[in-house]
Design a protein around this motif. Structure first.
Motif, PDB file in Angstrom:
ATOM      1  N   ARG A  19       2.100  -9.070   1.032  1.00 34.14           N
ATOM      2  CA  ARG A  19       2.605  -8.402   0.271  1.00 34.14           C
ATOM      3  C   ARG A  19       4.286  -8.645   0.015  1.00 34.14           C
ATOM      4  O   ARG A  19       4.904  -8.876  -0.686  1.00 34.14           O
ATOM      5  CB  ARG A  19       2.574  -6.952  -0.170  1.00 34.14           C
ATOM      6  CG  ARG A  19       0.961  -6.507  -0.325  1.00 34.14           C
ATOM      7  CD  ARG A  19       1.031  -5.339   0.612  1.00 34.14           C
ATOM      8  NE  ARG A  19       1.647  -4.174  -1.161  1.00 34.14           N
ATOM      9  CZ  ARG A  19       2.160  -3.034   0.381  1.00 34.14           C
ATOM     10  NH1 ARG A  19       1.165  -2.707   0.963  1.00 34.14           N
ATOM     11  NH2 ARG A  19       3.145  -2.476  -1.018  1.00 34.14           N
ATOM     12  N   SER A  22       4.732 -12.681  -0.856  1.00 32.38           N
ATOM     13  CA  SER A  22       5.287 -12.656  -2.278  1.00 32.38           C
ATOM     14  C   SER A  22       6.176 -12.456  -2.840  1.00 32.38           C
ATOM     15  O   SER A  22       6.754 -13.315  -3.808  1.00 32.38           O
ATOM     16  CB  SER A  22       3.948 -11.965  -2.627  1.00 32.38           C
ATOM     17  OG  SER A  22       3.676 -10.952  -2.671  1.00 32.38           O
ATOM     18  N   ILE A  63       8.860  -2.905  -0.472  1.00 34.11           N
ATOM     19  CA  ILE A  63       7.449  -2.996  -0.731  1.00 34.11           C
ATOM     20  C   ILE A  63       5.936  -2.566  -0.405  1.00 34.11           C
ATOM     21  O   ILE A  63       5.694  -2.428  -0.872  1.00 34.11           O
ATOM     22  CB  ILE A  63       7.653  -4.842  -0.495  1.00 34.11           C
ATOM     23  CG1 ILE A  63       8.814  -5.004  -1.127  1.00 34.11           C
ATOM     24  CG2 ILE A  63       6.282  -5.375  -0.345  1.00 34.11           C
ATOM     25  CD1 ILE A  63       9.335  -6.537  -0.467  1.00 34.11           C
ATOM     26  N   ALA A  68      -1.133   0.167  -1.051  1.00 32.34           N
ATOM     27  CA  ALA A  68      -0.881  -1.033  -1.272  1.00 32.34           C
ATOM     28  C   ALA A  68      -2.201  -0.956  -2.696  1.00 32.34           C
ATOM     29  O   ALA A  68      -2.838  -0.883  -3.555  1.00 32.34           O
ATOM     30  CB  ALA A  68      -2.116  -0.549  -0.023  1.00 32.34           C
ATOM     31  N   GLN A  69      -1.520  -2.386  -2.861  1.00 30.61           N
ATOM     32  CA  GLN A  69      -2.290  -3.032  -4.483  1.00 30.61           C
ATOM     33  C   GLN A  69      -3.861  -3.648  -4.490  1.00 30.61           C
ATOM     34  O   GLN A  69      -4.295  -4.013  -2.961  1.00 30.61           O
ATOM     35  CB  GLN A  69      -1.078  -4.443  -4.608  1.00 30.61           C
ATOM     36  CG  GLN A  69       0.289  -4.555  -4.838  1.00 30.61           C
ATOM     37  CD  GLN A  69       0.222  -3.186  -5.845  1.00 30.61           C
ATOM     38  OE1 GLN A  69      -0.200  -3.250  -6.962  1.00 30.61           O
ATOM     39  NE2 GLN A  69       0.934  -2.069  -5.389  1.00 30.61           N
ATOM     40  N   GLU A  71      -6.366  -5.865  -4.207  1.00 20.50           N
ATOM     41  CA  GLU A  71      -6.978  -8.113  -4.023  1.00 20.50           C
ATOM     42  C   GLU A  71      -5.847  -8.524  -5.820  1.00 20.50           C
ATOM     43  O   GLU A  71      -7.162  -8.207  -6.596  1.00 20.50           O
ATOM     44  CB  GLU A  71      -7.958  -8.277  -3.435  1.00 20.50           C
ATOM     45  CG  GLU A  71      -7.443  -9.408  -3.389  1.00 20.50           C
ATOM     46  CD  GLU A  71      -8.755 -10.219  -2.564  1.00 20.50           C
ATOM     47  OE1 GLU A  71      -8.545 -11.823  -2.224  1.00 20.50           O
ATOM     48  OE2 GLU A  71      -9.308  -9.193  -1.907  1.00 20.50           O
ATOM     49  N   LEU A  74      -0.649  -8.366  -8.304  1.00 19.41           N
ATOM     50  CA  LEU A  74       0.652  -8.757  -7.971  1.00 19.41           C
ATOM     51  C   LEU A  74       2.249  -7.469  -7.607  1.00 19.41           C
ATOM     52  O   LEU A  74       1.978  -7.128  -9.915  1.00 19.41           O
ATOM     53  CB  LEU A  74       1.520  -9.745  -8.058  1.00 19.41           C
ATOM     54  CG  LEU A  74       0.089 -10.964  -7.525  1.00 19.41           C
ATOM     55  CD1 LEU A  74       0.290 -12.115  -7.356  1.00 19.41           C
ATOM     56  CD2 LEU A  74       0.538 -11.444  -5.684  1.00 19.41           C
ATOM     57  N   ARG A  82       4.403  -4.088 -12.835  1.00 19.79           N
ATOM     58  CA  ARG A  82       3.118  -4.919 -12.141  1.00 19.79           C
ATOM     59  C   ARG A  82       2.866  -5.853 -13.649  1.00 19.79           C
ATOM     60  O   ARG A  82       0.839  -6.335 -13.081  1.00 19.79           O
ATOM     61  CB  ARG A  82       1.410  -4.238 -11.975  1.00 19.79           C
ATOM     62  CG  ARG A  82       2.271  -2.843 -10.520  1.00 19.79           C
ATOM     63  CD  ARG A  82       1.531  -1.781  -9.545  1.00 19.79           C
ATOM     64  NE  ARG A  82       2.606  -1.663  -8.857  1.00 19.79           N
ATOM     65  CZ  ARG A  82       1.801  -0.365  -8.460  1.00 19.79           C
ATOM     66  NH1 ARG A  82       1.020   0.009  -8.389  1.00 19.79           N
ATOM     67  NH2 ARG A  82       2.583   0.179  -7.465  1.00 19.79           N
TER      68      ARG A  82
END
Ligand SMILES: [Zn+2]
Length: 128
Positions: A19, A22, A63, A68-69, A71, A74, A82
């Motif tokens: 994360r 990115s 961040i 938590a994103q 999968e 982003l 988002r």
């Protein structure tokens, strides 16, 4: 480098590092070898630690505070939206946008529909 987070498993540490990667922040994973050896040791030493450069600490902590994103989802590093789509750049496509990043084999870019900016995603965020 400063340790900013610790995780009970290597997978979670890698996810967090990805994360940050990115968002253009380089993160080092510490105590990974010990955690691989025995998860009990990992608990004993406080987990698998994530370290970033001093200059990136504030950004990285912000961040990681985000939930938590899932999968494949982003967050735009420019505006936090988002609503981001990912496309893979290929040499065959003839469209190469290099954001001061050496082009890895699998290079993707994310387009934000919130602010219209794009940012690159490296499949190998720790390689420079
Ligand atoms: Zn944006």
């Amino acid at each position: 480098m400063k340790i900013i987070a610790a995780y009970p498993t290597i997978e979670q540490a890698y996810l967090a590092a990805a994360r940050l990667g990115s968002a253009g922040i380089r993160a080092d994973i510490r105590d990974e070898a010990i955690a691989t050896l025995n998860w009990l040791y990992s608990s004993a030493i406080g987990g698998v630690k994530l370290a970033v450069g001093e200059a990136d600490v504030a950004d990285a902590e912000e961040i990681l505070r985000e939930p938590a994103q899932e999968e494949g989802i982003l967050v735009c590093p420019h505006c936090g939206s988002r609503d981001v789509t990912v496309r893979t750049l290929s040499a065959a496509g003839g469209v190469l946008i290099v954001l001061n990043i050496p082009l890895p084999l699998a290079f993707q870019t994310a387009d934000c529909r919130g602010c219209g900016k794009s940012h690159g995603i490296s499949a190998h965020p720790n390689l420079e």
